[in-house]
Scaffold this active site. Structure first.
Site, PDB file in Angstrom:
ATOM      1  N   THR A 133       0.851  -1.200   0.000  1.00  2.57           N
ATOM      2  CA  THR A 133       0.000   0.000   0.000  1.00  2.57           C
ATOM      3  C   THR A 133       0.885   1.248   0.000  1.00  2.57           C
ATOM      4  O   THR A 133       1.994   1.209   0.533  1.00  2.57           O
ATOM      5  CB  THR A 133      -0.863  -0.029   1.281  1.00  2.57           C
ATOM      6  N   GLY A 157     -10.928  -2.036   3.032  1.00  2.77           N
ATOM      7  CA  GLY A 157      -9.950  -1.971   4.126  1.00  2.77           C
ATOM      8  C   GLY A 157      -9.986  -0.650   4.870  1.00  2.77           C
ATOM      9  O   GLY A 157     -10.951   0.118   4.789  1.00  2.77           O
ATOM     10  N   ASP A 158      -8.919  -0.395   5.597  1.00  2.00           N
ATOM     11  CA  ASP A 158      -8.824   0.814   6.435  1.00  2.00           C
ATOM     12  C   ASP A 158      -8.433   2.058   5.636  1.00  2.00           C
ATOM     13  O   ASP A 158      -8.733   3.185   6.042  1.00  2.00           O
ATOM     14  CB  ASP A 158      -7.774   0.607   7.535  1.00  2.00           C
ATOM     15  N   GLY A 213      -1.067  -2.070   6.599  1.00  2.00           N
ATOM     16  CA  GLY A 213      -1.080  -3.306   7.383  1.00  2.00           C
ATOM     17  C   GLY A 213      -2.424  -3.977   7.202  1.00  2.00           C
ATOM     18  O   GLY A 213      -3.198  -3.608   6.313  1.00  2.00           O
ATOM     19  N   THR A 214      -2.722  -4.957   8.024  1.00  2.00           N
ATOM     20  CA  THR A 214      -4.005  -5.646   7.912  1.00  2.00           C
ATOM     21  C   THR A 214      -5.122  -4.716   8.375  1.00  2.00           C
ATOM     22  O   THR A 214      -5.272  -4.434   9.565  1.00  2.00           O
ATOM     23  CB  THR A 214      -3.989  -6.948   8.730  1.00  2.00           C
ATOM     24  N   GLY A 215      -5.881  -4.225   7.397  1.00  2.00           N
ATOM     25  CA  GLY A 215      -6.805  -3.115   7.623  1.00  2.00           C
ATOM     26  C   GLY A 215      -7.822  -3.324   8.725  1.00  2.00           C
ATOM     27  O   GLY A 215      -8.217  -2.375   9.407  1.00  2.00           O
TER      28      GLY A 215
HETATM   29  N1  ASP Z   1      -4.237  -1.601   4.868  1.00  2.00           N
HETATM   30  C1  ASP Z   1      -4.521  -2.156   3.588  1.00  2.00           C
HETATM   31  C2  ASP Z   1      -5.843  -2.880   3.656  1.00  2.00           C
HETATM   32  O1  ASP Z   1      -6.074  -3.580   4.615  1.00  2.00           O
HETATM   33  C3  ASP Z   1      -3.486  -3.120   3.103  1.00  2.00           C
HETATM   34  C4  ASP Z   1      -2.078  -2.682   3.299  1.00  2.00           C
HETATM   35  O2  ASP Z   1      -1.795  -1.673   3.892  1.00  2.00           O
HETATM   36  O3  ASP Z   1      -1.206  -3.404   2.832  1.00  2.00           O
HETATM   37  O4  ASP Z   1      -6.602  -2.775   2.739  1.00  2.00           O
END
Ligand code: ASP
Length: 344
Positions: A210, A240-241, A262-264
């Site tokens: 991202t 996502g976030d 990161g993991t949103g």
């Molecule tokens: N945060 C993003 C999402 O979860 C993914 C990422 O940052 O790699 O969509």
């Protein structure tokens, strides 16, 4: 007598102007820019020296573009948009060209842009044909009463306002496609791991990719922008976030500008970007202190990723709890940008 009075008045006026000039130049930190290109399992073992060079040079190019625009006097909001556009155009990152594939083998992108001056913000979610999703987000911010538009109708609106259309083939990058096939294959062999959750999380070569940019401009204004393809193998129209204000993106002149990666799901549940700003606003913490406290919270939630931030004085942070994060920054005082990929 009358002449004397006039001379005194003129001297006082000159003093006043000088004082004003001093206060203006003292209260604004010239400029600073920070970018990220995603966080994840980014280790020397997983990246060839050639790839590392390629990524670093793309990061450097993005920071340099931003610094040039800032030194030319462009505003924070213009700069974050332009820098994120450049990164979206690079197949190296998971945003725009090179976005990851969802479960159905499609690319659906999210983006958000926020102006710290007036808290105006725009976002697009689940768009598949905007060459630069961040341009769509800017159009939502500037040309509607709304904050977030999604899917086909968001695309239609943005294109009608001048955003560039791109066919699915434009976004295709083979390594992203191959990665989806690997994840799908593994998912087939792991019964019960099929809800679009963490089936892909322990992949050795996983790099999220991202992109995000935060800046403080010469006028003391802050802005943030984030753009992403989301997570490989995401399902059911998952958002996502990144496009969610206060989760993956936030900017306020009262505190800071933040962009997360990161993991949103964790960033949404933890309102990570807004938490950093709130700690500064309500608890009077510095950017560094607020970042550390929020990263600890993310880690306690078992969330993985990181964020970049800048405040009105030009202080910057680049924090993460993963092995690495593609990142870089510069300020008006630095001769050249710093760019890094690993944890050290
Ligand atoms: N945060 C993003 C999402 O979860 C993914 C990422 O940052 O790699 O969509």
């Amino acid at each position: 007598m009358f002449l004397n009075g006039l001379i005194k008045l003129e001297t006082m006026r000159t003093y006043l102007i000088m004082c004003c000039l001093f206060v203006c130049s003292w209260s604004f930190a010239d400029y600073a820019i920070v970018i990220h290109g995603g966080a994840g399992t980014i280790t020397r073992k997983n990246i060839t020296p050639e790839k590392e060079k390629e990524i670093k040079s793309a990061l450097e190019e993005a920071v340099k573009l931003g610094a040039q625009l800032l030194s030319d006097g462009k505003t924070a909001i213009e700069v974050v948009e332009k820098v994120v556009m450049l990164m979206e155009d690079s197949p190296l990152f998971n945003a725009g060209k090179g976005a990851v594939f969802n479960h159905e083998g499609k690319q659906e992108m999210d983006a958000c842009i926020m102006d710290g001056k007036d808290l105006s913000v725009g976002a697009v979610a689940g768009v598949a044909h905007l060459k630069n999703p961040i341009v769509g987000a800017r159009l939502v911010k500037d040309s509607t009463r709304h904050v977030m538009l999604s899917g086909k109708r968001a695309e239609g609106f943005c294109i009608s306002k001048g955003a560039e259309y791109a066919d699915s083939s434009y976004f295709f990058v083979k390594s992203r496609w191959d990665y989806l096939q690997k994840v799908l294959e593994r998912e087939k062999n792991q019964s019960g791991q099929n809800d679009g959750g963490a089936a892909y999380m322990d992949e050795g070569t996983l790099k999220y990719g991202t992109v995000g940019c935060v800046v403080v401009d010469k006028y003391g204004n802050l802005a943030a922008a984030t753009s992403t393809g989301g997570l490989t193998n995401k399902k059911y129209g998952r958002i996502g976030d990144s496009p969610i204000v206060g989760a993956g993106t936030y900017a306020s002149n009262k505190s800071c500008a933040i962009s997360c990666t990161g993991t949103g799901e964790f960033f949404i549940r933890g309102t990570i970007a807004r938490d950093i700003a709130a700690l500064m606003e309500y608890k009077n913490l510095s950017l560094e202190e607020a970042g550390k406290e929020t990263l600890q919270k993310l880690t306690e939630m078992k969330g993985d990723g990181g964020f970049i931030g800048v405040d009105g004085k030009g202080n910057v942070i680049m924090m993460f709890n993963t092995e690495g994060m593609y990142r870089g920054y510069t300020t008006h005082e630095m001769e050249k940008p710093v760019v890094k990929v690993y944890g050290d």
